[in-house]
Design a protein around this motif. Structure first.
Motif, PDB file in Angstrom:
ATOM      1  N   GLY A  24       0.795  -1.220   0.000  1.00  0.00           N
ATOM      2  CA  GLY A  24       0.000   0.000   0.000  1.00  0.00           C
ATOM      3  C   GLY A  24       0.826   1.267   0.000  1.00  0.00           C
ATOM      4  O   GLY A  24       0.278   2.371   0.092  1.00  0.00           O
ATOM      5  N   GLY A  25       2.149   1.143  -0.094  1.00  0.00           N
ATOM      6  CA  GLY A  25       3.007   2.316  -0.224  1.00  0.00           C
ATOM      7  C   GLY A  25       3.648   2.794   1.058  1.00  0.00           C
ATOM      8  O   GLY A  25       4.342   3.820   1.062  1.00  0.00           O
ATOM      9  N   ILE A  26       3.448   2.089   2.150  1.00  0.00           N
ATOM     10  CA  ILE A  26       4.061   2.469   3.428  1.00  0.00           C
ATOM     11  C   ILE A  26       5.372   1.706   3.595  1.00  0.00           C
ATOM     12  O   ILE A  26       5.400   0.482   3.481  1.00  0.00           O
ATOM     13  N   SER A  27       6.442   2.427   3.879  1.00  0.00           N
ATOM     14  CA  SER A  27       7.768   1.796   3.954  1.00  0.00           C
ATOM     15  C   SER A  27       8.417   1.937   5.327  1.00  0.00           C
ATOM     16  O   SER A  27       9.614   1.715   5.481  1.00  0.00           O
ATOM     17  N   THR A  28       7.629   2.324   6.344  1.00  0.00           N
ATOM     18  CA  THR A  28       8.115   2.351   7.718  1.00  0.00           C
ATOM     19  C   THR A  28       7.142   1.575   8.593  1.00  0.00           C
ATOM     20  O   THR A  28       5.945   1.867   8.600  1.00  0.00           O
ATOM     21  N   LEU A  29       7.644   0.596   9.307  1.00  0.00           N
ATOM     22  CA  LEU A  29       6.821  -0.211  10.201  1.00  0.00           C
ATOM     23  C   LEU A  29       7.249   0.052  11.634  1.00  0.00           C
ATOM     24  O   LEU A  29       8.393  -0.201  12.008  1.00  0.00           O
ATOM     25  N   LEU A  30       6.318   0.570  12.427  1.00  0.00           N
ATOM     26  CA  LEU A  30       6.584   0.909  13.825  1.00  0.00           C
ATOM     27  C   LEU A  30       5.812  -0.061  14.713  1.00  0.00           C
ATOM     28  O   LEU A  30       4.586  -0.076  14.707  1.00  0.00           O
ATOM     29  N   PHE A 200      -5.856  -0.086   5.538  1.00  0.00           N
ATOM     30  CA  PHE A 200      -6.025   0.729   4.334  1.00  0.00           C
ATOM     31  C   PHE A 200      -4.766   1.558   4.079  1.00  0.00           C
ATOM     32  O   PHE A 200      -4.780   2.791   4.177  1.00  0.00           O
ATOM     33  N   PRO A 201      -3.640   0.902   3.774  1.00  0.00           N
ATOM     34  CA  PRO A 201      -2.391   1.654   3.604  1.00  0.00           C
ATOM     35  C   PRO A 201      -2.424   2.631   2.433  1.00  0.00           C
ATOM     36  O   PRO A 201      -1.811   3.697   2.506  1.00  0.00           O
ATOM     37  N   GLN A 202      -3.144   2.280   1.363  1.00  0.00           N
ATOM     38  CA  GLN A 202      -3.220   3.205   0.222  1.00  0.00           C
ATOM     39  C   GLN A 202      -3.877   4.519   0.620  1.00  0.00           C
ATOM     40  O   GLN A 202      -3.467   5.587   0.172  1.00  0.00           O
ATOM     41  N   MET A 203      -4.901   4.444   1.490  1.00  0.00           N
ATOM     42  CA  MET A 203      -5.580   5.650   1.941  1.00  0.00           C
ATOM     43  C   MET A 203      -4.662   6.521   2.779  1.00  0.00           C
ATOM     44  O   MET A 203      -4.645   7.751   2.644  1.00  0.00           O
ATOM     45  N   SER A 204      -3.884   5.889   3.668  1.00  0.00           N
ATOM     46  CA  SER A 204      -2.956   6.664   4.488  1.00  0.00           C
ATOM     47  C   SER A 204      -1.868   7.308   3.642  1.00  0.00           C
ATOM     48  O   SER A 204      -1.475   8.454   3.875  1.00  0.00           O
ATOM     49  N   THR A 205      -1.383   6.564   2.659  1.00  0.00           N
ATOM     50  CA  THR A 205      -0.375   7.118   1.750  1.00  0.00           C
ATOM     51  C   THR A 205      -0.953   8.296   0.976  1.00  0.00           C
ATOM     52  O   THR A 205      -0.294   9.338   0.812  1.00  0.00           O
ATOM     53  N   ALA A 206      -2.190   8.155   0.523  1.00  0.00           N
ATOM     54  CA  ALA A 206      -2.844   9.241  -0.216  1.00  0.00           C
ATOM     55  C   ALA A 206      -3.059  10.459   0.677  1.00  0.00           C
ATOM     56  O   ALA A 206      -2.917  11.611   0.229  1.00  0.00           O
ATOM     57  N   LEU A 207      -3.389  10.225   1.952  1.00  0.00           N
ATOM     58  CA  LEU A 207      -3.561  11.338   2.883  1.00  0.00           C
ATOM     59  C   LEU A 207      -2.251  12.088   3.072  1.00  0.00           C
ATOM     60  O   LEU A 207      -2.222  13.329   3.034  1.00  0.00           O
ATOM     61  N   LEU A 208      -1.165  11.370   3.270  1.00  0.00           N
ATOM     62  CA  LEU A 208       0.140  12.018   3.426  1.00  0.00           C
ATOM     63  C   LEU A 208       0.489  12.844   2.195  1.00  0.00           C
ATOM     64  O   LEU A 208       0.929  13.998   2.303  1.00  0.00           O
ATOM     65  N   GLN A 209       0.273  12.273   1.029  1.00  0.00           N
ATOM     66  CA  GLN A 209       0.603  12.982  -0.207  1.00  0.00           C
ATOM     67  C   GLN A 209      -0.251  14.235  -0.381  1.00  0.00           C
ATOM     68  O   GLN A 209       0.244  15.278  -0.823  1.00  0.00           O
ATOM     69  N   ALA A 210      -1.523  14.151  -0.021  1.00  0.00           N
ATOM     70  CA  ALA A 210      -2.401  15.320  -0.136  1.00  0.00           C
ATOM     71  C   ALA A 210      -1.973  16.416   0.830  1.00  0.00           C
ATOM     72  O   ALA A 210      -1.984  17.608   0.487  1.00  0.00           O
ATOM     73  N   ILE A 211      -1.580  16.044   2.050  1.00  0.00           N
ATOM     74  CA  ILE A 211      -1.119  17.034   3.021  1.00  0.00           C
ATOM     75  C   ILE A 211       0.179  17.679   2.543  1.00  0.00           C
ATOM     76  O   ILE A 211       0.339  18.911   2.590  1.00  0.00           O
ATOM     77  N   GLN A 212       1.106  16.869   2.060  1.00  0.00           N
ATOM     78  CA  GLN A 212       2.381  17.405   1.588  1.00  0.00           C
ATOM     79  C   GLN A 212       2.193  18.345   0.402  1.00  0.00           C
ATOM     80  O   GLN A 212       2.938  19.316   0.244  1.00  0.00           O
ATOM     81  N   GLU A 220      -8.893  16.371   3.585  1.00  0.00           N
ATOM     82  CA  GLU A 220     -10.034  16.262   4.488  1.00  0.00           C
ATOM     83  C   GLU A 220     -10.997  15.177   4.031  1.00  0.00           C
ATOM     84  O   GLU A 220     -11.540  14.423   4.853  1.00  0.00           O
ATOM     85  N   ALA A 221     -11.199  15.055   2.733  1.00  0.00           N
ATOM     86  CA  ALA A 221     -12.087  14.009   2.215  1.00  0.00           C
ATOM     87  C   ALA A 221     -11.538  12.621   2.533  1.00  0.00           C
ATOM     88  O   ALA A 221     -12.292  11.701   2.884  1.00  0.00           O
ATOM     89  N   ILE A 222     -10.221  12.459   2.431  1.00  0.00           N
ATOM     90  CA  ILE A 222      -9.615  11.169   2.758  1.00  0.00           C
ATOM     91  C   ILE A 222      -9.707  10.908   4.255  1.00  0.00           C
ATOM     92  O   ILE A 222     -10.039   9.797   4.693  1.00  0.00           O
ATOM     93  N   ARG A 223      -9.442  11.922   5.055  1.00  0.00           N
ATOM     94  CA  ARG A 223      -9.526  11.769   6.514  1.00  0.00           C
ATOM     95  C   ARG A 223     -10.909  11.285   6.928  1.00  0.00           C
ATOM     96  O   ARG A 223     -11.056  10.405   7.790  1.00  0.00           O
ATOM     97  N   GLU A 224     -11.932  11.837   6.324  1.00  0.00           N
ATOM     98  CA  GLU A 224     -13.298  11.475   6.690  1.00  0.00           C
ATOM     99  C   GLU A 224     -13.615  10.018   6.338  1.00  0.00           C
ATOM    100  O   GLU A 224     -14.455   9.392   6.984  1.00  0.00           O
ATOM    101  N   ARG A 225     -12.931   9.470   5.346  1.00  0.00           N
ATOM    102  CA  ARG A 225     -13.160   8.069   4.983  1.00  0.00           C
ATOM    103  C   ARG A 225     -12.704   7.126   6.096  1.00  0.00           C
ATOM    104  O   ARG A 225     -13.185   5.995   6.188  1.00  0.00           O
TER     105      ARG A 225
END
Length: 280
Positions: A24-30, A200-212, A220-225
């Motif tokens: 889903g595009g996330i490359s850091t696992l905490l 939903f890693p794709q959604m989180s990746t999309a949220l980061l990209q939209a914020i950046q 905001e639309a992604i956050r609400e999902r």
């Protein structure tokens, strides 16, 4: 962390979770609270480190946690010496601690490990701004995971104090996808951690990209999902809800939840399933 029916760590199912997140595009696992690193035995701790270090892709950054008790940290650091993780996160504790005491523990752990660590700030003022600044200035902090819950995330004197004294790029919004926009836009934080991104890693990746990109309406639309599942986590338990939601989403068989946490009721599992369906 997925477990077998008899409670052992499950390499195959944990690898499924890792692959899903990475794809889903996330490359850091905490591996911290959601992975329930709080309650691992020392024998399990070594097994968990072996599992996550060998299952993740070569270009994935993997960060385990230590603590929250001081004695546990010291024992875990000895185990960590046999691995090559770039940093570790200090799990938060609110009771039987002082700010100066936590700062002292950070210094000792970082010295023994030979690496800076992630400081997890979950409780308001538990580490003073001055102590956090001193640790950062001395190169002992690789990041600060800021996760203090607020009714209004735009109003946060503690975070304002930290951002005035500590390099903002070191401070990450640590409460999932919900406050990420406010924390990054209004306080200039360097990024955010996600819980629901396990599903939903794709959604989180999309949220980061939209914020950046400062596409605030899209962000905001992604956050609400994320709201259907995040609201369940807020009201019924962020860790146990995510643990069971990961299984109900078909990602992996996550198995039983270990004490001191407990399994959601059947009625709650139905709510989780409904939330997942709404988000898909």
């Amino acid at each position: 962390m997925a477990r077998t029916a008899d409670g052992r760590l499950d390499p195959q199912e944990n690898a499924k979770i890792i692959r899903h997140i990475e794809q889903g595009g996330i490359s850091t696992l905490l591996y911290g609270g959601n992975a329930i690193f709080y309650h691992l035995t020392l024998a399990e701790y070594r097994a968990a480190l072996e599992l996550i270090s060998t299952s993740a892709a070569d270009d994935t950054l993997v960060i385990p946690a230590i603590g929250p008790a001081y004695g546990t940290m010291l024992d875990q650091v000895e185990i960590l010496r046999d691995f090559d993780f770039p940093t570790v996160m200090l799990l938060p504790q609110r009771d039987v601690v002082t700010s100066a005491g936590i700062a002292s523990a950070v210094r000792q752990v970082a010295e023994r490990l030979g690496k800076p660590i992630v400081l997890y700030l979950k409780y308001d003022g538990v580490v003073s701004v001055e102590d956090a600044e001193s640790l950062a200035n001395d190169g002992l902090i690789s990041a600060i995971k800021y996760a203090v819950v607020r009714k209004d995330y735009t109003q946060d004197a503690y975070l304002s104090g930290l951002t005035a004294k500590v390099d903002n790029s070191l401070i990450l919004s640590g409460l999932g996808d919900q406050p990420a926009i406010v924390h990054m836009r209004d306080f200039g934080l360097g990024g955010f951690t996600t819980g629901c991104g396990c599903i939903f890693p794709q959604m989180s990746t999309a949220l980061l990209q939209a914020i950046q990109a400062k596409n605030w309406d899209e962000a905001e639309a992604i956050r609400e999902r994320f709201l259907p599942l995040e609201q369940l986590r807020d009201s019924l338990g962020p860790i146990s809800i995510l643990h069971r939601a990961t299984e109900l989403a078909g990602i992996a068989q996550t198995g039983p939840i270990i004490p001191l946490l407990s399994e959601p009721a059947e009625s709650v599992k139905e709510q989780i399933a409904a939330a997942l369906k709404q988000m898909s």
